[in-house]
Design a protein around this motif. Structure first.
Motif, short mmCIF file in Angstrom:
data_model
loop_
_atom_site.label_atom_id
_atom_site.label_comp_id
_atom_site.label_asym_id
_atom_site.label_seq_id
_atom_site.Cartn_x
_atom_site.Cartn_y
_atom_site.Cartn_z
N LYS A 114 0.84 -1.20 0.00
CA LYS A 114 0.00 0.00 0.00
C LYS A 114 0.87 1.25 0.00
CE LYS A 114 -3.85 2.41 1.14
NZ LYS A 114 -4.81 2.74 0.12
N ALA A 115 0.47 2.24 -0.78
CA ALA A 115 1.17 3.52 -0.82
C ALA A 115 0.23 4.64 -0.41
CB ALA A 115 1.73 3.79 -2.21
N ILE A 116 0.72 5.55 0.41
CA ILE A 116 0.01 6.77 0.80
C ILE A 116 0.69 7.91 0.07
CG2 ILE A 116 -0.58 8.29 2.73
CD1 ILE A 116 -1.80 5.51 3.11
N VAL A 117 -0.09 8.74 -0.64
CA VAL A 117 0.48 9.82 -1.44
C VAL A 117 -0.10 11.16 -0.97
CG1 VAL A 117 0.79 10.74 -3.77
CG2 VAL A 117 0.70 8.25 -3.41
N VAL A 118 0.79 12.11 -0.70
CA VAL A 118 0.39 13.44 -0.24
C VAL A 118 1.11 14.47 -1.11
CG1 VAL A 118 0.47 15.06 1.69
CG2 VAL A 118 0.06 12.63 2.13
N GLN A 119 0.34 15.43 -1.61
CA GLN A 119 0.87 16.47 -2.49
C GLN A 119 0.53 17.84 -1.91
OE1 GLN A 119 0.47 17.34 -7.10
NE2 GLN A 119 -0.57 15.49 -6.52
N GLY A 120 1.42 18.78 -2.04
CA GLY A 120 1.11 20.11 -1.55
C GLY A 120 2.18 21.12 -1.87
N ILE A 121 2.01 22.31 -1.31
CA ILE A 121 3.00 23.38 -1.42
C ILE A 121 3.36 23.79 0.00
CG2 ILE A 121 3.48 25.72 -2.21
CD1 ILE A 121 1.35 25.27 -4.41
N VAL A 159 -5.93 5.77 9.75
CA VAL A 159 -6.15 7.20 9.56
C VAL A 159 -4.82 7.86 9.18
CG1 VAL A 159 -6.76 9.38 10.70
CG2 VAL A 159 -8.11 7.33 11.15
N LEU A 160 -4.89 8.73 8.17
CA LEU A 160 -3.78 9.59 7.81
C LEU A 160 -4.10 10.99 8.32
CD1 LEU A 160 -1.25 10.55 6.17
CD2 LEU A 160 -2.84 10.92 4.26
N GLY A 161 -3.17 11.59 9.06
CA GLY A 161 -3.32 12.96 9.52
C GLY A 161 -2.20 13.83 8.99
N VAL A 162 -2.54 15.04 8.59
CA VAL A 162 -1.54 16.01 8.13
C VAL A 162 -1.75 17.30 8.93
CG1 VAL A 162 -0.64 17.29 6.15
CG2 VAL A 162 -1.65 15.01 5.79
N TRP A 163 -0.66 17.83 9.48
CA TRP A 163 -0.69 19.03 10.31
C TRP A 163 0.43 19.95 9.90
CZ3 TRP A 163 -4.49 19.13 14.08
CH2 TRP A 163 -5.10 17.91 14.36
N GLY A 164 0.25 21.24 10.10
CA GLY A 164 1.37 22.16 9.96
C GLY A 164 1.28 23.09 8.78
N ASP A 165 2.45 23.57 8.37
CA ASP A 165 2.56 24.69 7.43
C ASP A 165 2.68 24.22 5.98
OD1 ASP A 165 2.60 26.41 9.68
OD2 ASP A 165 4.75 26.05 9.94
N ILE A 166 1.60 23.64 5.50
CA ILE A 166 1.55 23.16 4.11
C ILE A 166 0.18 23.45 3.54
CG2 ILE A 166 0.93 20.81 4.85
CD1 ILE A 166 2.57 19.80 2.39
N GLN A 167 0.15 23.87 2.28
CA GLN A 167 -1.11 23.97 1.54
C GLN A 167 -1.30 22.58 0.92
OE1 GLN A 167 -1.34 27.54 -0.99
NE2 GLN A 167 0.55 28.17 0.05
N LEU A 168 -2.25 21.86 1.43
CA LEU A 168 -2.42 20.45 1.10
C LEU A 168 -3.25 20.28 -0.15
CD1 LEU A 168 -1.79 17.61 2.12
CD2 LEU A 168 -3.91 17.70 3.44
N GLY A 169 -2.66 19.64 -1.15
CA GLY A 169 -3.36 19.37 -2.40
C GLY A 169 -3.95 17.97 -2.39
N ASP A 170 -3.67 17.21 -3.42
CA ASP A 170 -4.21 15.87 -3.58
C ASP A 170 -3.66 14.92 -2.53
OD1 ASP A 170 -5.75 13.89 -4.90
OD2 ASP A 170 -3.98 13.20 -5.97
N VAL A 171 -4.55 14.09 -1.95
CA VAL A 171 -4.16 13.09 -0.97
C VAL A 171 -4.78 11.77 -1.41
CG1 VAL A 171 -4.27 12.40 1.45
CG2 VAL A 171 -4.10 14.82 0.86
N GLN A 172 -3.96 10.73 -1.42
CA GLN A 172 -4.45 9.39 -1.73
C GLN A 172 -4.07 8.46 -0.59
OE1 GLN A 172 -2.84 8.39 -5.59
NE2 GLN A 172 -3.35 10.41 -6.38
N PRO A 173 -4.99 8.33 0.39
CA PRO A 173 -4.69 7.50 1.56
C PRO A 173 -4.82 6.00 1.26
CG PRO A 173 -6.84 8.50 1.80
CD PRO A 173 -6.27 9.00 0.51
#
Length: 139
Positions: A25-32, A125-139
């Protein structure tokens, strides 16, 4: 995987991982990453803790890996490169293997982390916190 056009999800962000984790399994997170970012983190949660904590700390120029279990943090792992830059687009892929995670940043392997919490199917559960503009997420 190529960077895709971004739409933004609110941060903090949580998403359910259907069926939990399993090898392959792969978890993919994209952002700026914010231009003035102190840091951000990706967490793979189970009911009682965090199986994999991936914490980017710009102020210390490190990427911390750890596990939160039984109400306490384990020993931090700090080795490996700092592949993140403020103000840049980023694509993070966490690939689950039988006994460890491999993390890729913008297609380059950057870190590995041996499973401390081994009931992979309970990590849901996937959690994302902090200083990122979160784009596409594929949990």
């Amino acid at each position: 995987m190529a960077l895709q056009p971004l739409f933004f999800n609110p941060v903090p962000y949580k998403s359910f991982i259907r069926g939990g984790l399993q090898p392959g399994k792969a978890i993919v997170v994209q952002g700026i990453i914010d231009t003035q970012a102190n840091g951000f983190e990706l967490n793979l949660h189970h009911r009682l803790g965090i199986a994999f904590h991936y914490n980017i700390r710009f102020d210390q120029n490190v990427v911390v890996r750890n596990t939160f279990e039984n109400g306490a943090w384990g020993k931090e792992e700090l080795s490996g490169p700092m592949p993140f830059r403020r103000g840049e687009r980023v694509l993070v892929t966490i690939f689950c293997h039988r006994d460890h995670y491999k993390v890729f940043v913008n297609g380059e392997e950057t870190h590995t982390y041996k499973h401390r919490f081994t009931k992979l199917e309970d990590i849901d559960v996937l959690g994302v916190w902090g200083d990122i503009q979160l784009g596409d997420v594929q949990p």
